[in-house]
Scaffold this active site. Structure first.
Site, PDB file in Angstrom:
ATOM      1  N   ASP A 190      28.785  45.470  31.064  1.00 48.27           N
ATOM      2  CA  ASP A 190      29.242  46.844  31.600  1.00 48.27           C
ATOM      3  C   ASP A 190      28.670  47.866  30.940  1.00 48.27           C
ATOM      4  O   ASP A 190      27.545  47.980  30.600  1.00 48.27           O
ATOM      5  CB  ASP A 190      30.801  46.723  30.903  1.00 48.27           C
ATOM      6  CG  ASP A 190      31.527  47.462  32.122  1.00 48.27           C
ATOM      7  OD1 ASP A 190      31.316  48.730  32.882  1.00 48.27           O
ATOM      8  OD2 ASP A 190      32.766  46.874  32.327  1.00 48.27           O
ATOM      9  N   GLY A 247      24.128  47.864  31.042  1.00 49.28           N
ATOM     10  CA  GLY A 247      23.153  48.278  32.074  1.00 49.28           C
ATOM     11  C   GLY A 247      24.067  48.402  33.372  1.00 49.28           C
ATOM     12  O   GLY A 247      25.269  48.403  33.750  1.00 49.28           O
ATOM     13  N   ASP A 248      23.220  48.514  34.512  1.00 49.14           N
ATOM     14  CA  ASP A 248      23.450  48.867  35.861  1.00 49.14           C
ATOM     15  C   ASP A 248      23.540  47.441  36.581  1.00 49.14           C
ATOM     16  O   ASP A 248      22.539  46.900  36.673  1.00 49.14           O
ATOM     17  CB  ASP A 248      22.621  49.811  36.470  1.00 49.14           C
ATOM     18  CG  ASP A 248      23.306  50.323  37.892  1.00 49.14           C
ATOM     19  OD1 ASP A 248      23.955  49.371  38.599  1.00 49.14           O
ATOM     20  OD2 ASP A 248      22.690  51.449  38.414  1.00 49.14           O
ATOM     21  N   ARG A 272      37.857  42.353  40.232  1.00 50.17           N
ATOM     22  CA  ARG A 272      38.208  43.576  40.554  1.00 50.17           C
ATOM     23  C   ARG A 272      37.164  44.658  40.720  1.00 50.17           C
ATOM     24  O   ARG A 272      37.325  45.833  40.311  1.00 50.17           O
ATOM     25  CB  ARG A 272      39.266  44.012  39.858  1.00 50.17           C
ATOM     26  CG  ARG A 272      40.842  43.175  40.071  1.00 50.17           C
ATOM     27  CD  ARG A 272      41.632  43.541  39.216  1.00 50.17           C
ATOM     28  NE  ARG A 272      41.469  43.419  37.887  1.00 50.17           N
ATOM     29  CZ  ARG A 272      42.214  43.895  36.846  1.00 50.17           C
ATOM     30  NH1 ARG A 272      43.243  44.498  37.068  1.00 50.17           N
ATOM     31  NH2 ARG A 272      41.864  43.569  35.669  1.00 50.17           N
ATOM     32  N   HIS A 328      36.029  45.208  45.753  1.00 46.72           N
ATOM     33  CA  HIS A 328      37.109  45.830  46.440  1.00 46.72           C
ATOM     34  C   HIS A 328      36.865  47.250  46.411  1.00 46.72           C
ATOM     35  O   HIS A 328      37.408  48.169  47.185  1.00 46.72           O
ATOM     36  CB  HIS A 328      38.483  45.490  46.160  1.00 46.72           C
ATOM     37  CG  HIS A 328      39.003  46.002  44.967  1.00 46.72           C
ATOM     38  ND1 HIS A 328      40.308  46.154  44.738  1.00 46.72           N
ATOM     39  CD2 HIS A 328      38.267  46.492  43.488  1.00 46.72           C
ATOM     40  CE1 HIS A 328      40.537  46.793  43.499  1.00 46.72           C
ATOM     41  NE2 HIS A 328      39.527  46.947  42.826  1.00 46.72           N
TER      42      HIS A 328
END
Length: 339
Positions: A198, A224-225, A241, A244
């Site tokens: 994350d 990281g991304d 989740r 969405h």
């Protein structure tokens, strides 16, 4: 049916926010915490919460109508089973969720008309930033959001029984927040290790929290991304989740990064609320408007998730029901079919 039934139904719907704000105030004042050791009168509670006793007494009467508290014969209040969910220290406490719904989300929903007229989510119109960037600006708001999301982690519990993790040696949780889902899987699979991925500040907070659990020594951490790269080599990837809150193209980007990192015999487990293809009633329809208003996101049907997965190189192989109208979607690399 009574002739007044339709009018009563409409009235109940129009006044729904009265109940949500009453629950929010109960959470904000920590009433359930104050009542944890035994019943208290409105006078006692007013003294402990620094509130106006006559006003608090009227709120408590309303909370009794809502099933959050109940009054003894002598007028003292105690929490109900539902009200106990608002205790700060309870496992899976819903207090932070009540605060989030009563503060940031409540204000954003006030802009629903703006959203429907313009397509711009109401949260961004109010705060000048979309929900996720807005929360990322403040460690306190980020922590509040993560705690609130953890409160709804009860639907994680069936997952180890719905998917065969027996051959998994490394489980990677993408955008895993506080690690609740990863911890649920690791508790059921004592030979597996996990990687929590994350943003850095989220991972550091999760590291502190998971260190106190029975699985803490089996979790590694990376940040990281996920639009750029995710940890490679996992047998099972978890994505709860996340989709969405993104448009279709960004969803495909995330899924494609996971596909690149995954071995040919790996599996991807997605947790989302799925709108029934047959149009039957579901909480997903409620949360679809919530995502529209708050995050500019969308809930999707099974068919829509299948299309996204196929665009990213996956086949949707199973869909399992979870509590609270949530589903577990299982996907595998498309190349497996050719082997």
């Amino acid at each position: 049916m009574s002739e007044t039934a339709p009018a009563r139904r409409v009235l109940d719907l129009m006044t729904g926010y009265w109940a949500s704000q009453a629950v929010y105030v109960a959470a904000k004042l920590e009433l359930a915490d104050h009542l944890a050791t035994g019943p208290l009168t409105s006078t006692d509670l007013a003294g402990r919460t620094g509130t106006d006793e006559p006003s608090l007494a009227r709120l408590l009467r309303f909370l009794s109508e809502l099933g959050i508290v109940t009054a003894d014969a002598d007028g003292a209040y105690r929490t109900t089973e539902a009200g106990a969910e608002l205790r700060t220290q309870e496992h899976g406490s819903m207090r932070d969720l009540a605060l989030l719904y009563g503060e940031e989300f409540y204000a954003g929903w006030g802009n629903l008309l703006h959203t429907v007229r313009t397509g711009q989510n109401g949260f961004e119109a109010l705060h000048g930033a979309a929900m996720y960037p807005y929360f990322a600006q403040s460690p306190e708001l980020t922590a509040k959001f993560d705690r609130a999301m953890a409160a709804s982690s009860a639907f994680f519990e069936p997952i180890p029984s719905l998917h065969d993790f027996s051959r998994a040696r490394t489980v990677v949780d993408i955008a895993g927040g506080n690690g609740a889902l990863l911890a649920t899987v690791l508790r059921a699979q004592p030979d597996a290790r996990g990687i929590l991925f994350d943003a850095q500040h989220v991972v550091e907070a999760a590291r502190t929290e998971l260190a106190t659990t029975s699985v803490g020594d089996r979790v590694d951490y990376a940040w990281g991304d996920y639009y750029d790269k995710v940890p490679a080599g996992g047998d099972v990837y978890l994505l709860s989740r996340v989709l969405h809150g993104r448009d279709d193209d960004k969803c495909v980007d995330v899924l494609a990064r996971i596909r690149e990192a995954m071995p040919e015999d790996g599996a991807l487990l997605i947790v989302e609320r799925v709108i029934p293809d047959d149009g039957s009633a579901s909480l997903a329809a409620w949360f679809d408007v919530h995502m529209l208003t708050i995050a500019g996101g969308t809930e999707r049907t099974t068919s829509q998730y299948r299309d996204l997965l196929e665009r990213a190189g996956f086949d949707l192989t199973a869909v399992h029901g979870l509590p609270l109208d949530t589903q577990l979607l299982v996907a595998q690399p498309q190349s497996r079919k050719a082997n």
